[in-house]
Motif scaffolding. Structure first.
Motif, mmCIF file in Angstrom:
data_model
loop_
_atom_site.group_PDB
_atom_site.id
_atom_site.type_symbol
_atom_site.label_atom_id
_atom_site.label_comp_id
_atom_site.label_asym_id
_atom_site.label_seq_id
_atom_site.Cartn_x
_atom_site.Cartn_y
_atom_site.Cartn_z
ATOM 1 N N ALA A 132 8.824 0.549 -1.024
ATOM 2 C CA ALA A 132 9.999 0.251 -0.202
ATOM 3 C C ALA A 132 10.375 1.810 0.309
ATOM 4 C CB ALA A 132 10.976 -0.378 -0.548
ATOM 5 N N THR B 6 1.644 -7.380 14.549
ATOM 6 C CA THR B 6 3.245 -7.337 14.660
ATOM 7 C C THR B 6 3.917 -8.109 15.700
ATOM 8 O OG1 THR B 6 3.603 -5.337 15.450
ATOM 9 C CG2 THR B 6 3.277 -5.429 12.976
ATOM 10 N N LYS B 94 3.173 -0.728 3.827
ATOM 11 C CA LYS B 94 2.776 -1.750 4.936
ATOM 12 C C LYS B 94 2.376 -3.027 4.664
ATOM 13 C CE LYS B 94 -1.962 0.325 4.515
ATOM 14 N NZ LYS B 94 -2.616 -1.145 4.545
ATOM 15 N N ARG B 96 3.373 -4.917 2.080
ATOM 16 C CA ARG B 96 4.600 -5.741 1.517
ATOM 17 C C ARG B 96 5.103 -6.407 3.144
ATOM 18 N NH1 ARG B 96 9.330 -5.935 -1.734
ATOM 19 N NH2 ARG B 96 8.976 -3.742 -2.954
ATOM 20 N N TYR B 97 5.212 -5.362 4.050
ATOM 21 C CA TYR B 97 5.737 -5.906 5.218
ATOM 22 C C TYR B 97 5.096 -6.957 5.844
ATOM 23 C CZ TYR B 97 7.433 -5.539 9.934
ATOM 24 O OH TYR B 97 7.993 -5.828 11.293
ATOM 25 N N GLU B 100 5.496 -10.263 3.758
ATOM 26 C CA GLU B 100 7.006 -10.667 3.726
ATOM 27 C C GLU B 100 7.333 -11.221 5.234
ATOM 28 O OE1 GLU B 100 9.528 -8.072 1.397
ATOM 29 O OE2 GLU B 100 8.359 -8.451 -0.498
ATOM 30 N N TYR B 101 6.516 -11.049 6.155
ATOM 31 C CA TYR B 101 6.909 -11.301 7.583
ATOM 32 C C TYR B 101 6.029 -12.261 8.034
ATOM 33 C CZ TYR B 101 11.123 -8.157 7.365
ATOM 34 O OH TYR B 101 12.094 -7.729 7.006
ATOM 35 N N SER B 133 7.272 -11.531 -1.902
ATOM 36 C CA SER B 133 5.851 -11.635 -1.273
ATOM 37 C C SER B 133 5.256 -12.987 -2.124
ATOM 38 C CB SER B 133 5.014 -10.380 -1.391
ATOM 39 O OG SER B 133 5.415 -9.302 -0.746
ATOM 40 N N GLY B 245 3.249 4.626 8.963
ATOM 41 C CA GLY B 245 4.444 4.548 8.347
ATOM 42 C C GLY B 245 5.026 6.154 8.195
ATOM 43 N N GLY B 254 10.374 4.382 8.865
ATOM 44 C CA GLY B 254 9.717 2.934 8.725
ATOM 45 C C GLY B 254 8.147 2.955 9.019
ATOM 46 N N THR B 319 0.215 5.920 6.007
ATOM 47 C CA THR B 319 1.665 6.012 5.749
ATOM 48 C C THR B 319 2.208 7.244 5.164
ATOM 49 O OG1 THR B 319 1.366 4.831 3.429
ATOM 50 C CG2 THR B 319 2.334 3.606 5.443
#
Ligand SMILES: Cc1cc2nc3c(=O)[nH]c(=O)nc-3n(C[C@H](O)[C@H](O)[C@H](O)COP(=O)(O)O)c2cc1C
Ligand code: SF4
Ligand code: FES
Lengths: 162, 428
Positions: A132, B6, B94, B96-97, B100-101, B133, B245, B254, B319
């Protein structure tokens, strides 16, 4: 340990959850990490007694299981507080000031990294990158991710965890 | 601009649930793959698209899938597809994103990947701290199962696929694919000897493919739109989009899905909003903690595998971590070595003993106890520990990449510490 002791050491619920994991896997010992995590979720940590019982359930030696338990940093072989605080000390959080955050947390709780407060409320641990980094500096309390953390919010944040 | 990874997330403004996913044609490609295509056809398209692994090494995905033996006799045993969702590379956030989405996007990618290598079992190897997640993936798997997209005879075909999530119990080395397989088997996460490589002998000794989350998420759109479309998404030599990222002292840290080959400067200036007032950018780690520093002279380069490698670094996870002028490069190097020393699995000596030793020497220099000759000592040991082949796996190599490059680009900072007996930035 007899069958009866095993049942007394691990709850019916724990045994059932472990058996579900075993069902996904080719052999019982493969569920070692899942089993350790399941028991820890129910009891907060993995005692010697729990370790013996899990080993028996998985048909492996307690020594082998302990070599696995002590390898992984999310398996606690010592009791922890009611809430576990993990403060990220990896590089993005370092750039955003985690060293200061770690010191503030130590001062606030009156314990060093790796220790538990005398009232057993909090265990304070360093953790590697929590994934994060855009919210650095980041910490996780139990299952909740918190970040970016500012020093003046600590009381308010900690207050949510009795 | 096409954003295959995305665009659904953007349209939903958050979590893409099963209804939203299917409304946007989700699972239609997996259904077509399993019911109308051959595994060979799918492998060919992914190969032609030039999809390269997004986990750090950039290995061509279709080529890797082709290493799974096809001519085994029936009943030889299971084959496995494992999604590497360990994401512990510092600076990387990245996967995780994506999970989770848009968890169904990963599941659809895994269904197609599993069918392409004829794996009947698949696992998501998920890092233990990713609680959200874990919940979302398990929900999504249950939903897919209820619709007959997972389990026995998926999409009404004769193909079976079981998918389960394995939660890791921590340790960076679990992300190394052979260590990951040991962890999946419930053992200590020590890397294995290669060869044999996992496609020949992986989980429980059976053919296994390990792919990163972002890699697998790219697969459905490639099949849906074709190899040429995917190639055209990239601006330069590499295909597709990339989740780039930025973390550090920028105005807008971000993640952004951008065409592969977007320049470093555009990512930092336009997307991350540039540096915060009062901070100057000195260098970046382009793709996570285990990649070499790049500096100003490199910032107009496109973020693509070959170009970043030619500049002496690696695109890694894409990232980037920014080092501004308030940060001491010696102390940042110490922070990085602390991570790598702590996360060494302990199996081989140069890594287990050498990395803590480097960390201590960096601490000494940072705190003003450096001696003349220490930089040469750092360099000699870095080159001994970092040379591939001197250690059992690439963990130690990765550990040395940021250090060796810091010594090269920020040498004056190191020298000043030793000359003055203190950190010039102490007290900051
Ligand atoms: C020390 C070490 C840690 C790694 N950690 C990860 C990780 O967290 N996630 C990941 O996808 N790949 C990681 N990798 C790379 C994997 O070994 C492997 O190359 C990758 O998962 C393959 O997937 P891909 O081809 O789709 O990129 C790591 C490699 C090393 C040497
Ligand atoms: S290089 Fe380090 S992490 Fe890799 S096997 Fe050796 S000790 Fe383990
Ligand atoms: S470095 Fe702290 S969350 Fe990534």
């Amino acid at each position: 340990m007899s069958e009866l002791d095993l049942i007394q050491t691990l709850s019916h619920e724990e045994i059932q959850a472990i058996e579900i994991e075993i069902a996904h896997l080719p052999d019982r010992a493969s569920a070692a990490i899942d089993a350790l995590l399941i028991v820890q979720e129910h009891r907060g940590w993995v005692s010697d007694e729990s370790l013996d019982a899990i080993a028996r359930l998985l048909e492996m030696s307690p020594a082998d299981l302990d070599s696995i338990a002590t390898f992984y940093n999310l398996i606690y072989r010592k009791p922890v507080g009611r809430h576990v605080i993990m403060v990220c000390d990896s590089v993005s959080c370092y750039v955003m000031g985690c060293d200061k955050l770690c010191r503030q947390m130590e001062d606030k709780l009156g314990v060093k990294m790796g220790q538990t407060t005398p009232d057993d409320r909090f265990t304070l641990l360093p953790i590697v990158c929590l994934g994060a980094c855009d919210r650095a500096p980041v910490m996780q309390i139990d299952e909740e991710l918190i970040g970016p953390v500012a020093g003046d919010q600590l009381d308010q944040v900690l207050g949510r965890f009795e | 601009m096409d954003k295959p990874l995305t665009e659904r997330i953007d349209a939903c403004g958050g979590l893409v649930d099963m209804a939203a996913f299917e409304a946007a044609e989700g699972y239609a490609t997996a259904r077509r793959a399993v019911t109308e295509m051959t595994p060979q056809e799918i492998q060919e398209i992914v190969k032609e698209a030039n999809l390269r692994g997004r986990g750090g090494a950039g290995f061509p995905t279709g080529v890797k899938w082709g290493f799974v033996p096809k001519d085994e006799h029936a009943g030889a045993g299971h084959k496995y597809l494992v999604c590497n969702a360990d994401e512990m590379e510092p600076g990387t956030f990245k996967d995780r994103y994506l999970m989770e989405y848009d968890p169904h996007m990963l599941i659809e990618g895994m269904i197609i990947g599993a069918f392409a290598i004829q794996a009947d079992k698949a696992y998501v190897f998920l890092r233990g701290e990713y609680h959200e997640s874990y919940r979302l993936l398990n929900n999504a798997i249950a939903e897919a199962k209820a619709k007959g997209y997972l389990g026995e005879g998926i999409f009404g075909s004769s193909f079976d696929l079981e998918l389960a999530v394995h939660r890791s119990a921590g340790r960076y080395i679990c992300g190394e694919e052979t260590a990951l397989l040991n962890a999946l088997e419930g053992k200590r996460a020590q890397p294995r000897t290669k060869p044999p490589f996992p496609p020949a002998s992986g989980a429980w000794g059976r053919p296994t493919i390990v792919n990163n989350v972002e890699t697998l998420c790219n697969v459905p759109a490639i099949l849906q739109n074709g190899a040429e479309w995917f190639q055209d998404l990239g601006l330069g030599e590499d295909a597709g989009t990339k989740i780039y990222g930025v973390s550090g002292r920028v105005n807008n840290p971000g993640l952004w899905e951008l065409p592969m080959g977007t320049t470093i400067r555009e990512i930092i200036e336009q997307h991350a909003g540039g540096m915060q007032d009062g901070y100057e950018l000195r260098g970046i780690l382009p793709g996570g903690a285990s990649t070499e520093f790049l500096i100003e002279e490199h910032f107009d380069l496109p973020m693509e595998y070959g170009t970043i490698q030619a500049a002496g670094s690696r695109m890694g996870t894409g990232t980037m971590i920014l080092m501004d002028d308030s940060i001491c490069p010696v102390d940042m190097s110490r922070n990085l070595q602390h991570f790598f020393a702590q996360e060494s699995c302990g199996f081989c000596t140069p890594c287990r003993e050498g990395l803590p030793w480097l960390e201590q020497l960096l601490l000494d220099i940072e705190e003003g106890r450096g001696q003349p000759g220490d930089l040469e000592l750092l360099e000699t040991n870095a080159s001994l520990i970092g040379a591939p082949g001197n250690t059992f796996c690439l963990h130690a190599t990765g550990a040395i990449e940021p250090l060796a490059s810091a010594l090269k680009y920020f040498r004056e900072d190191f020298e000043a510490h030793i000359r003055d007996g203190r950190c010039p930035q102490a007290g900051h």
